[in-house]
Design an enzyme around this catalytic site. Structure first.
Site, mmCIF file in Angstrom:
data_model
loop_
_atom_site.group_PDB
_atom_site.id
_atom_site.type_symbol
_atom_site.label_atom_id
_atom_site.label_comp_id
_atom_site.label_asym_id
_atom_site.label_seq_id
_atom_site.Cartn_x
_atom_site.Cartn_y
_atom_site.Cartn_z
ATOM 1 N N LYS A 1 43.713 41.628 51.934
ATOM 2 C CA LYS A 1 44.912 42.033 51.110
ATOM 3 C C LYS A 1 46.377 42.250 51.981
ATOM 4 O O LYS A 1 47.309 41.727 51.823
ATOM 5 C CB LYS A 1 44.656 42.785 49.970
ATOM 6 C CG LYS A 1 45.871 43.145 48.977
ATOM 7 C CD LYS A 1 45.514 43.821 47.796
ATOM 8 C CE LYS A 1 46.564 43.720 46.909
ATOM 9 N NZ LYS A 1 46.318 44.666 45.666
ATOM 10 N N PHE B 1 36.885 49.409 45.858
ATOM 11 C CA PHE B 1 36.606 49.020 44.689
ATOM 12 C C PHE B 1 36.776 47.366 44.725
ATOM 13 O O PHE B 1 37.547 46.809 45.431
ATOM 14 C CB PHE B 1 37.795 49.198 43.773
ATOM 15 C CG PHE B 1 38.100 48.502 42.462
ATOM 16 C CD1 PHE B 1 36.881 48.930 41.446
ATOM 17 C CD2 PHE B 1 38.997 47.646 42.131
ATOM 18 C CE1 PHE B 1 36.995 48.012 40.167
ATOM 19 C CE2 PHE B 1 38.920 47.169 40.647
ATOM 20 C CZ PHE B 1 37.991 47.274 39.902
ATOM 21 N N GLN B 2 35.960 46.551 44.353
ATOM 22 C CA GLN B 2 35.665 45.111 44.359
ATOM 23 C C GLN B 2 35.527 44.622 45.650
ATOM 24 O O GLN B 2 36.179 43.594 46.126
ATOM 25 C CB GLN B 2 36.780 44.477 43.571
ATOM 26 C CG GLN B 2 36.908 44.766 42.016
ATOM 27 C CD GLN B 2 37.538 43.905 41.395
ATOM 28 O OE1 GLN B 2 38.764 43.304 41.714
ATOM 29 N NE2 GLN B 2 37.337 43.632 39.985
ATOM 30 N N MET C 1 13.292 19.838 30.659
ATOM 31 C CA MET C 1 12.244 19.537 31.911
ATOM 32 C C MET C 1 11.434 20.579 32.143
ATOM 33 O O MET C 1 10.107 20.191 32.365
ATOM 34 C CB MET C 1 13.193 19.380 33.225
ATOM 35 C CG MET C 1 12.325 18.785 34.563
ATOM 36 S SD MET C 1 11.683 17.181 34.195
ATOM 37 C CE MET C 1 13.093 16.212 34.769
ATOM 38 N N GLU D 1 34.790 31.695 37.845
ATOM 39 C CA GLU D 1 34.994 31.181 39.130
ATOM 40 C C GLU D 1 33.908 30.111 39.479
ATOM 41 O O GLU D 1 34.266 29.327 40.159
ATOM 42 C CB GLU D 1 34.842 32.424 40.018
ATOM 43 C CG GLU D 1 35.991 33.243 40.062
ATOM 44 C CD GLU D 1 35.793 34.441 39.196
ATOM 45 O OE1 GLU D 1 36.542 35.404 39.200
ATOM 46 O OE2 GLU D 1 34.904 34.421 38.328
#
Length: 629
Positions: free
Chosen positions: A209, A159-160, A525, A97
């Site tokens: 959802k 969940f999630q 760096m 993602e």
């Protein structure tokens, strides 16, 4: 999905003041557009029709003019992925993602349009956070769409489940949670309006959802209602006249140009103002290309690794004409010692930036697209009345600096290639029509220093956030947005290993970017700072990818595993031929492992915590000039 046609002014006038279209045919057909609407896109009129929330989400994106989106499905966003299959949207399936977010950024930065990324709830949404923060710091127009658990279980640690609205609130222009499917068209229209107007930035829209699954009545365009959000576009005439007066009086003016000029599409307007005033122009890291490097008025990039002429121009100036810049610490050094004798004109679309770090003598709020031409007109009036200022002494001083301390490099003593040479040849052989996307670190600074930028939107990098892993997915998005241009990801061996999985996305979706890995086998760096400030104690910066190491991973083999072309270049005499070979391959991504010296450093440099007056052109070497008081 069928799409409506543009709406006629008569039909738009017949709309209800509170809701969607009240006319048109059964299929939503009408004509022409509504030029006054805040809703982006063609402003088609679609008559009310029943559909699910997910269908409304996809249809809204179509009506907003979206063509390409980057995403990764999961349970909470799955209802939306089903109607996506039948839509006109080109969905690009990423491998992480974060890659979707950076790709949307790259797409937005080269096109000027809103970039769109999509993810599921919980870890899918939180994987977008880095890209959202990056877009926030660099003012990139982005709409991030996330799925959320059903509204009935929000707050139960389902969940999630993650409170992505709460998580992103500090790093977005606005974050929405949609639980009513009837809100979907309005919310998305508002999100795109917010992301693309005023100071651009990211907006997150989180869809429960059950809101995606429920039935709703879709019509278009929706009515945007954003009380309190009224960006100012025209600068105040009194302030413009005062700014013009200061410019006419100044002996040592500097045009301090920031990334806001590019965001406002005001490069042409800047050119007219610069040539009228004859003032030196400096372009910040985010503004590279806003003013051509080849122009005689350009004196370089300011900041920690800026040119001596640019840094000193700001320090010695008596007037800073600040356009779309924010006086960040990497430009100013110790703020109290920055440009101590200069008055400040500060023009910006975001009033919060003006006088935030440095008090402005003349603040001007508005769009640079409007402000710069109005300022040019006011300056011309002043010059006509009082004469054009003589900047001869100022230019003699700066010209001497430019000639005495040009950007350059010394060849490494270990016999390995200099990264500066590699990057300069990439720029020269590709030309100014290419797009160059840097990761973060030494290679980022060298790419800004040693590639000549002649046009806006040819240079992409993570400036404010400094996000390692930005380059490959951002280059992928840039190539989707500008498919006819050569797009280079100039990356470090450390940065590349954070997001190189998007090579699979590029290969499968026929996105033939070119990746130059500036492989110094270290976190370059960080290693430079360890050399300079930690007595060369290299704690956890060796990556074992380069010369005389075990080469884990072997970047050429990795490229082959992803179905890409892998090349390695280790000799100076092979640099041009290797780049030319990469430029000739356009049917798949090309990855070049440029094995360079780990001892090369970025110069000039202003060490952290000191005045810009202490700029060093090499280790312990400070320029010598006659102080201009």
């Amino acid at each position: 999905m069928s799409k409506g046609t543009p709406a006629s002014p008569a039909l738009m006038a017949a709309k209800s003041s509170g809701h969607g279209a009240q006319g048109g045919t059964k299929s939503g057909v009408a004509s022409t557009t509504n030029p006054a609407s805040d809703v982006v896109g063609p402003n088609n009129v679609v008559a009310p029709v029943q559909m699910t929330g997910s269908e409304a989400l996809v249809r809204s994106l179509e009506e907003l003019g979206v063509k390409d989106i980057f995403g990764l499905p999961g349970g909470a966003i799955l209802p939306t992925y089903d109607p996506l299959m039948a839509s006109s949207l080109n969905h690009i399936l990423v491998r992480h993602e974060q890659g979707a977010g950076h790709a949307a950024q790259g797409y937005a930065m080269v096109t000027g349009n809103v970039g769109v990324c999509i993810a599921t709830s919980g870890p899918g949404a939180t994987n977008l956070v880095t890209a959202i923060m990056d877009a926030h710091m660099d003012s990139v127009p982005l709409v991030a769409i996330t799925g959320q658990v059903a509204s009935s279980v929000i707050g139960t640690d389902a969940f999630q489940e993650a409170d992505i609205v709460g998580i992103t609130m500090p790093i977005t222009k606005h974050s929405y949670l949609v639980t009513d499917p009837n809100d979907i068209p309005r919310v998305l229209a508002e999100a795109f309006h917010l992301a693309s107007t005023g100071r651009p930035g990211p907006v997150l829209v989180d869809f429960a959802k059950d809101a995606q699954q429920a039935q709703m009545t879709f019509s278009w365009p929706p009515v945007i209602d954003l009380p309190g959000y009224r960006p100012v576009f025209r600068g105040h005439s009194k302030q413009l006249r005062e700014a013009a007066r200061l410019i006419a009086e100044a002996k040592k003016p500097v045009l301090y140009v920031g990334g806001g000029v590019i965001k406002a599409n005001a490069a042409e307007e800047l050119m007219v103002l610069a040539e009228l005033t004859g003032a030196p122009v400096v372009t910040t890291l985010m503004a590279r290309g806003a003013f051509p490097d080849s122009h005689t008025l350009h004196v370089g990039m300011p900041g920690m690794h800026g040119s001596v002429s640019a840094v000193t121009a700001l320090q010695q100036s008596d007037l800073l004409i600040t356009l779309g810049a924010r006086f960040d610490d990497r430009v100013t050094g110790v703020l109290s010692s920055f440009a101590p004798h200069a008055k400040v004109i500060h023009a910006d679309i975001d009033p919060a930036e003006i006088s935030k770090n440095r008090t402005a003598d003349v603040p001007i709020v508005g769009s640079l697209k409007e402000i710069i031409p109005d300022l040019t007109a006011a300056v011309k009036t002043e010059f006509d009345a009082s004469g054009t200022p003589d900047l001869g002494d100022w230019w003699a001083f700066l010209g001497n600096l430019r000639d005495t301390y040009p950007l350059g490099w010394t060849e490494p003593e270990d016999g390995l290639m200099s990264p500066q040479r590699v990057i300069s040849r990439i720029g020269a052989l590709t030309g100014p029509e290419g797009v160059f996307v840097a990761g973060v670190g030494q290679h980022q600074m060298w790419a800004s220093q040693f590639i000549k930028y002649e046009r806006p939107r040819s240079w992409l990098n993570s400036g404010g956030a400094g996000t390692m892993g930005y380059s490959v997915p951002a280059a992928m998005g840039a190539k989707v947005g500008n498919p006819d241009r050569v797009v280079w990801a100039i990356d470090g061996d450390g940065c590349f290993q954070m997001t190189n999985q998007e090579l699979a996305t590029c290969r499968i979706n026929n996105i033939p970017i070119k990746v130059a890995i500036i492989n110094n086998s270290s976190l370059g760096m960080v290693r430079q700072w360890q050399t300079l400030f930690y007595n060369s104690r290299y704690s956890n910066t060796d990556l074992n990818t380069g010369h005389d190491t075990i080469r884990v991973p072997d970047f050429v083999k990795l490229a082959d595993a992803y179905g890409c072309v892998g090349l390695r270049c280790e000799r100076v005499e092979d640099i041009d031929a290797t780049i030319e070979k990469a430029l000739a391959i356009n049917d798949r991504p090309v990855i070049i492992d440029f094995v360079v010296s780990p001892d090369s450093m970025v110069w000039p440099m202003v060490p952290a915590g000191v005045s810009n007056d202490q700029i060093q052109v090499a280790r312990n070497m400070t320029p010598v000039w006659d102080e201009e008081d």
